[in-house]
Design an enzyme around this catalytic site. Structure first.
Site, PDB file in Angstrom:
ATOM      1  N   SER A 126       0.897  -1.088  -0.281  1.00 49.12           N
ATOM      2  CA  SER A 126       0.056  -0.104  -0.186  1.00 49.12           C
ATOM      3  C   SER A 126       0.603   1.596   0.364  1.00 49.12           C
ATOM      4  O   SER A 126       1.725   1.324   0.770  1.00 49.12           O
ATOM      5  CB  SER A 126      -1.197   0.206   1.705  1.00 49.12           C
ATOM      6  OG  SER A 126      -1.179   1.217   1.849  1.00 49.12           O
ATOM      7  N   THR A 128      -0.135   3.639   1.620  1.00 50.99           N
ATOM      8  CA  THR A 128       0.395   3.876   2.692  1.00 50.99           C
ATOM      9  C   THR A 128       2.022   3.617   4.172  1.00 50.99           C
ATOM     10  O   THR A 128       2.481   4.407   4.869  1.00 50.99           O
ATOM     11  CB  THR A 128      -0.389   3.461   3.748  1.00 50.99           C
ATOM     12  OG1 THR A 128      -0.412   2.013   3.933  1.00 50.99           O
ATOM     13  CG2 THR A 128      -2.305   3.513   4.096  1.00 50.99           C
ATOM     14  N   TYR A 151      -2.148  -1.738  11.162  1.00 49.66           N
ATOM     15  CA  TYR A 151      -2.352  -1.999   9.354  1.00 49.66           C
ATOM     16  C   TYR A 151      -1.523  -1.470   8.657  1.00 49.66           C
ATOM     17  O   TYR A 151      -1.112  -2.706   8.740  1.00 49.66           O
ATOM     18  CB  TYR A 151      -4.183  -1.546   8.694  1.00 49.66           C
ATOM     19  CG  TYR A 151      -3.514  -1.218   7.607  1.00 49.66           C
ATOM     20  CD1 TYR A 151      -3.975  -2.955   6.776  1.00 49.66           C
ATOM     21  CD2 TYR A 151      -3.640  -0.443   6.884  1.00 49.66           C
ATOM     22  CE1 TYR A 151      -4.273  -2.975   5.305  1.00 49.66           C
ATOM     23  CE2 TYR A 151      -3.864  -0.674   5.395  1.00 49.66           C
ATOM     24  CZ  TYR A 151      -4.172  -2.026   4.688  1.00 49.66           C
ATOM     25  OH  TYR A 151      -4.255  -1.964   2.885  1.00 49.66           O
ATOM     26  N   LYS A 155       1.289  -4.004   6.803  1.00 51.15           N
ATOM     27  CA  LYS A 155       2.153  -4.252   5.055  1.00 51.15           C
ATOM     28  C   LYS A 155       4.411  -3.835   5.367  1.00 51.15           C
ATOM     29  O   LYS A 155       4.294  -4.315   4.578  1.00 51.15           O
ATOM     30  CB  LYS A 155       1.902  -2.971   4.290  1.00 51.15           C
ATOM     31  CG  LYS A 155       0.577  -3.157   4.336  1.00 51.15           C
ATOM     32  CD  LYS A 155      -0.063  -4.474   3.667  1.00 51.15           C
ATOM     33  CE  LYS A 155      -1.876  -4.501   3.664  1.00 51.15           C
ATOM     34  NZ  LYS A 155      -1.462  -6.549   2.922  1.00 51.15           N
ATOM     35  N   ASN A 181      -5.418   4.131  -4.073  1.00 50.97           N
ATOM     36  CA  ASN A 181      -6.393   4.186  -3.719  1.00 50.97           C
ATOM     37  C   ASN A 181      -7.143   3.114  -4.879  1.00 50.97           C
ATOM     38  O   ASN A 181      -7.997   3.952  -5.673  1.00 50.97           O
ATOM     39  CB  ASN A 181      -7.221   5.844  -3.269  1.00 50.97           C
ATOM     40  CG  ASN A 181      -6.181   6.093  -2.410  1.00 50.97           C
ATOM     41  OD1 ASN A 181      -5.435   5.807  -2.017  1.00 50.97           O
ATOM     42  ND2 ASN A 181      -7.485   6.903  -1.132  1.00 50.97           N
TER      43      ASN A 181
HETATM   44  P1  NAD Z   1     -11.314  -7.058   1.256  1.00 45.33           P
HETATM   45  O1  NAD Z   1     -11.530  -7.316   2.667  1.00 45.33           O
HETATM   46  O2  NAD Z   1     -12.098  -7.393   0.353  1.00 45.33           O
HETATM   47  O3  NAD Z   1     -10.462  -8.879   0.755  1.00 45.33           O
HETATM   48  C1  NAD Z   1      -9.580  -9.559   1.629  1.00 45.33           C
HETATM   49  C2  NAD Z   1      -9.876 -10.979   1.015  1.00 45.33           C
HETATM   50  O4  NAD Z   1      -9.216 -11.698   2.152  1.00 45.33           O
HETATM   51  C3  NAD Z   1     -11.606 -10.980   1.715  1.00 45.33           C
HETATM   52  O5  NAD Z   1     -12.507 -11.943   0.753  1.00 45.33           O
HETATM   53  C4  NAD Z   1     -11.252 -11.898   2.969  1.00 45.33           C
HETATM   54  O6  NAD Z   1     -12.396 -13.082   3.519  1.00 45.33           O
HETATM   55  C5  NAD Z   1     -10.173 -13.022   2.797  1.00 45.33           C
HETATM   56  N1  NAD Z   1      -9.138 -13.029   4.434  1.00 45.33           N
HETATM   57  C6  NAD Z   1      -8.501 -11.973   4.965  1.00 45.33           C
HETATM   58  N2  NAD Z   1      -7.966 -12.814   5.799  1.00 45.33           N
HETATM   59  C7  NAD Z   1      -7.964 -14.212   5.322  1.00 45.33           C
HETATM   60  C8  NAD Z   1      -6.937 -15.208   6.251  1.00 45.33           C
HETATM   61  N3  NAD Z   1      -6.617 -15.206   7.364  1.00 45.33           N
HETATM   62  N4  NAD Z   1      -7.404 -16.696   5.245  1.00 45.33           N
HETATM   63  C9  NAD Z   1      -7.981 -16.683   4.334  1.00 45.33           C
HETATM   64  N5  NAD Z   1      -9.036 -14.950   3.646  1.00 45.33           N
HETATM   65  C10 NAD Z   1      -8.565 -14.303   3.976  1.00 45.33           C
HETATM   66  O7  NAD Z   1      -9.668  -6.293   0.615  1.00 45.33           O
HETATM   67  P2  NAD Z   1      -8.967  -5.823  -0.982  1.00 45.33           P
HETATM   68  O8  NAD Z   1      -9.045  -4.215  -1.062  1.00 45.33           O
HETATM   69  O9  NAD Z   1      -9.710  -7.141  -1.603  1.00 45.33           O
HETATM   70  O10 NAD Z   1      -7.500  -5.629  -0.284  1.00 45.33           O
HETATM   71  C11 NAD Z   1      -6.569  -6.807  -0.588  1.00 45.33           C
HETATM   72  C12 NAD Z   1      -5.650  -6.372  -0.351  1.00 45.33           C
HETATM   73  O11 NAD Z   1      -5.432  -5.097  -0.362  1.00 45.33           O
HETATM   74  C13 NAD Z   1      -5.098  -6.178   1.324  1.00 45.33           C
HETATM   75  O12 NAD Z   1      -3.757  -7.125   1.380  1.00 45.33           O
HETATM   76  C14 NAD Z   1      -5.400  -5.241   2.138  1.00 45.33           C
HETATM   77  O13 NAD Z   1      -4.545  -4.688   2.739  1.00 45.33           O
HETATM   78  C15 NAD Z   1      -4.475  -4.053   0.413  1.00 45.33           C
HETATM   79  N6  NAD Z   1      -4.353  -3.223  -0.148  1.00 45.33           N
HETATM   80  C16 NAD Z   1      -6.746  -2.408  -0.324  1.00 45.33           C
HETATM   81  C17 NAD Z   1      -6.614  -0.953  -0.415  1.00 45.33           C
HETATM   82  C18 NAD Z   1      -8.133  -0.744  -0.666  1.00 45.33           C
HETATM   83  O14 NAD Z   1      -8.118   0.189  -0.722  1.00 45.33           O
HETATM   84  N7  NAD Z   1      -8.730  -1.816  -0.817  1.00 45.33           N
HETATM   85  C19 NAD Z   1      -5.379  -0.247  -0.741  1.00 45.33           C
HETATM   86  C20 NAD Z   1      -3.906  -0.985   0.065  1.00 45.33           C
HETATM   87  C21 NAD Z   1      -3.384  -1.960  -0.317  1.00 45.33           C
HETATM   88  N1  UFG Z   2     -12.808  11.216   2.831  1.00 43.01           N
HETATM   89  C1  UFG Z   2     -14.394  11.431   3.599  1.00 43.01           C
HETATM   90  N2  UFG Z   2     -14.988  12.004   4.085  1.00 43.01           N
HETATM   91  C2  UFG Z   2     -15.125  10.134   4.044  1.00 43.01           C
HETATM   92  C3  UFG Z   2     -14.284   9.461   3.716  1.00 43.01           C
HETATM   93  C4  UFG Z   2     -12.849  10.105   3.220  1.00 43.01           C
HETATM   94  O1  UFG Z   2     -13.659  13.167   3.011  1.00 43.01           O
HETATM   95  O2  UFG Z   2     -16.192  10.150   4.486  1.00 43.01           O
HETATM   96  C5  UFG Z   2     -11.484  11.844   2.649  1.00 43.01           C
HETATM   97  C6  UFG Z   2     -10.750  11.377   3.758  1.00 43.01           C
HETATM   98  O3  UFG Z   2      -9.910  11.847   4.308  1.00 43.01           O
HETATM   99  C7  UFG Z   2      -9.051  11.192   2.309  1.00 43.01           C
HETATM  100  C8  UFG Z   2     -10.017  11.363   1.005  1.00 43.01           C
HETATM  101  O4  UFG Z   2     -11.174  10.956   1.199  1.00 43.01           O
HETATM  102  O5  UFG Z   2      -9.148  11.901   1.711  1.00 43.01           O
HETATM  103  C9  UFG Z   2      -9.339   9.526   0.670  1.00 43.01           C
HETATM  104  O6  UFG Z   2      -9.623   8.446   1.992  1.00 43.01           O
HETATM  105  P1  UFG Z   2      -9.866   6.676   1.963  1.00 43.01           P
HETATM  106  O7  UFG Z   2     -10.465   6.904   3.022  1.00 43.01           O
HETATM  107  O8  UFG Z   2     -11.012   6.703   0.657  1.00 43.01           O
HETATM  108  O9  UFG Z   2      -8.544   6.211   1.253  1.00 43.01           O
HETATM  109  P2  UFG Z   2      -7.439   6.658   2.331  1.00 43.01           P
HETATM  110  O10 UFG Z   2      -6.260   7.142   1.152  1.00 43.01           O
HETATM  111  O11 UFG Z   2      -7.538   7.096   3.330  1.00 43.01           O
HETATM  112  O12 UFG Z   2      -6.333   5.230   2.630  1.00 43.01           O
HETATM  113  C10 UFG Z   2      -6.959   3.744   1.495  1.00 43.01           C
HETATM  114  C11 UFG Z   2      -7.247   2.700   2.098  1.00 43.01           C
HETATM  115  C12 UFG Z   2      -5.751   2.560   3.322  1.00 43.01           C
HETATM  116  C13 UFG Z   2      -4.877   2.485   2.178  1.00 43.01           C
HETATM  117  C14 UFG Z   2      -5.062   3.864   1.544  1.00 43.01           C
HETATM  118  C15 UFG Z   2      -3.683   3.453   0.171  1.00 43.01           C
HETATM  119  O13 UFG Z   2      -8.284   2.759   3.164  1.00 43.01           O
HETATM  120  O14 UFG Z   2      -6.160   0.673   2.954  1.00 43.01           O
HETATM  121  O15 UFG Z   2      -6.009   3.925   0.247  1.00 43.01           O
HETATM  122  O16 UFG Z   2      -3.826   2.459  -0.481  1.00 43.01           O
HETATM  123  F1  UFG Z   2      -4.361   2.150   2.563  1.00 43.01           F
END
Ligand code: NAD
Ligand code: UFG
Length: 339
Positions: A126, A128, A151, A155, A181
């Site tokens: 991520s 992050t 979290y 990572k 994002n």
């Molecule tokens: P998600 O929660 O939709 O998908 C994760 C899946 O993993 C789910 O289906 C959950 O049931 C499964 N899971 C979790 N722990 C498990 C375990 N121990 N065994 C088996 N299954 C398990 O999340 P996502 O948005 O698809 O994210 C996927 C990956 O990308 C994650 O590692 C997340 O940290 C990373 N990521 C997501 C975002 C985002 O904004 N969505 C941003 C950066 C990184």
């Molecule tokens: N925001 C609002 N109102 C809301 C929700 C979000 O103004 O109700 C704003 C936040 O302040 C931020 C932007 O929208 O400025 C995006 O926020 P998100 O929560 O959608 O996303 P983040 O950038 O905070 O973080 C996301 C995921 C993390 C991931 C990160 C980078 O939540 O897990 O992107 O990939 F690590």
């Protein structure tokens, strides 16, 4: 015969979209998921989109004997490891659960991969890891900063674990993809994001507000040092992101004892207020929103340098933020009101 690729967390948001792209490129995805943050109905959506029955192993990636069985039965060529807990705020409340799930699942996976001489790994990282960056856009050389949440720390630690494993020169080739994002849904509206409860993320909150599930969106701050005062992020369509995983698998085919981290974004920053305006324009929906205080932990602005992903993966985004907002809205309209 098609190469089997284990997709841990393949029933989740990004994983399910990646399963579609793997099938389109001739791979045989094997989903491993315990459905702790997803629904079995995703499998129906995947079947409708791809016309194929997808192999599923229901179980927990932290369970070594279960993972050994999955590897024995499927003999995978590689693994894409999505399975993790991902809610930043929740991780502050439940650090042990986050460290346990996200780190033990990776350790078990690496051990079982080694036992089975499975040498290709794509890991979900991520942006992050960059914290509040001093320079924009962030390149992969931008120094990482101490994570502000458990979290984010999982990572960073995961990237280190993979790096150190590769350094033992036992053949593992791995890439950490640092997602910016991810937003949007599959254009078929058959799969998409299923946030449980009140969404933390911007776009699901926007679509749920437009659908009448939420009364009002709060924009967290308009006093940042950005052109319109709201935060800037790099919003990437989940289908583009999914395709980056397939490109990374192909890139790793020729790599042995190799590790790298690659940004996956569009290279373009979009402010929260621009997201709101675009959403209203594309969907014709008036969004009820107000400006509220800043949310603690938010970085002011971040967007990716995409030079490396273009150069080494031969990948770049094809879809726009507008495409993603349209697809997110179409997906939202298919959802039964649950909460
Ligand atoms: P998600 O929660 O939709 O998908 C994760 C899946 O993993 C789910 O289906 C959950 O049931 C499964 N899971 C979790 N722990 C498990 C375990 N121990 N065994 C088996 N299954 C398990 O999340 P996502 O948005 O698809 O994210 C996927 C990956 O990308 C994650 O590692 C997340 O940290 C990373 N990521 C997501 C975002 C985002 O904004 N969505 C941003 C950066 C990184
Ligand atoms: N925001 C609002 N109102 C809301 C929700 C979000 O103004 O109700 C704003 C936040 O302040 C931020 C932007 O929208 O400025 C995006 O926020 P998100 O929560 O959608 O996303 P983040 O950038 O905070 O973080 C996301 C995921 C993390 C991931 C990160 C980078 O939540 O897990 O992107 O990939 F690590």
């Amino acid at each position: 015969m098609a190469d089997s690729i284990i997709v841990t967390g393949g029933a989740g948001y990004i994983g399910s979209h990646t399963v579609v792209e793997l099938l389109a490129e001739g791979y045989k995805p094997v989903i491993v998921d315990n459905f702790c943050n997803s629904e079995k109905s995703v499998l129906n959506g995947l079947k409708k989109i791809t016309g194929k029955e997808i192999t599923l192993y229901e179980g927990d990636c932290t369970n070594k004997s279960f993972m050994q069985r999955v590897f024995e039965e499927t003999n995978p060529k590689g693994v894409i490891h999505f399975a993790a807990y991902k809610a930043v705020g929740e991780s502050v409340e439940k650090p042990l659960e986050y460290y346990h799930n996200n780190l033990v699942s990776l350790l078990v996976l690496l051990e079982v991969m080694k036992e089975h001489t499975c040498n290709t790994l794509v890991f979900s990282s991520s942006c992050t890891v960059y914290g509040n960056p001093d320079e924009l856009p962030v390149t992969e050389e931008t120094p990482t900063q101490k994570a502000v949440s458990p979290y984010g720390n999982t990572k960073q630690i995961s990237e280190d674990i993979i790096h150190d494993t590769v350094a033992t020169k036992t053949g593992l080739g791995a890439v950490s993809l640092r997602y910016f994002n991810p937003i949007g849904a599959h254009p078929s509206s058959l799969i998409g994001e299923l946030p449980i409860g009140v969404p933390n993320n911007l776009v699901p909150f926007v679509t749920q507000t437009a659908a009448g599930w939420r009364e009002q969106l709060t924009v967290f701050g308009n006093d940042y040092n950005t052109p319109d005062g709201s935060n800037i992020r790099d919003y990437i369509h989940v289908v583009d992101l999914a395709k980056a995983h397939v490109k990374t698998l192909k890139y790793l085919e020729s790599k042995s004892s190799f590790y790298d981290a690659i940004n996956v974004g569009t290279g373009k920053g979009t402010s929260v207020l621009e997201v709101v305006t675009s959403f209203e324009k594309i969907t014709g929906q008036k969004l009820n929103y107000k400006i509220g205080p800043r949310r603690s932990g938010d970085v002011e602005q971040i967007y990716a340098s995409v030079d490396k992903s273009k150069q080494v993966l031969n990948w770049e985004t094809e879809l726009t933020v507008e495409d993603a907002l349209r697809d997110a809205w179409n997906w939202q309209q298919t959802l039964p009101k649950a909460n």
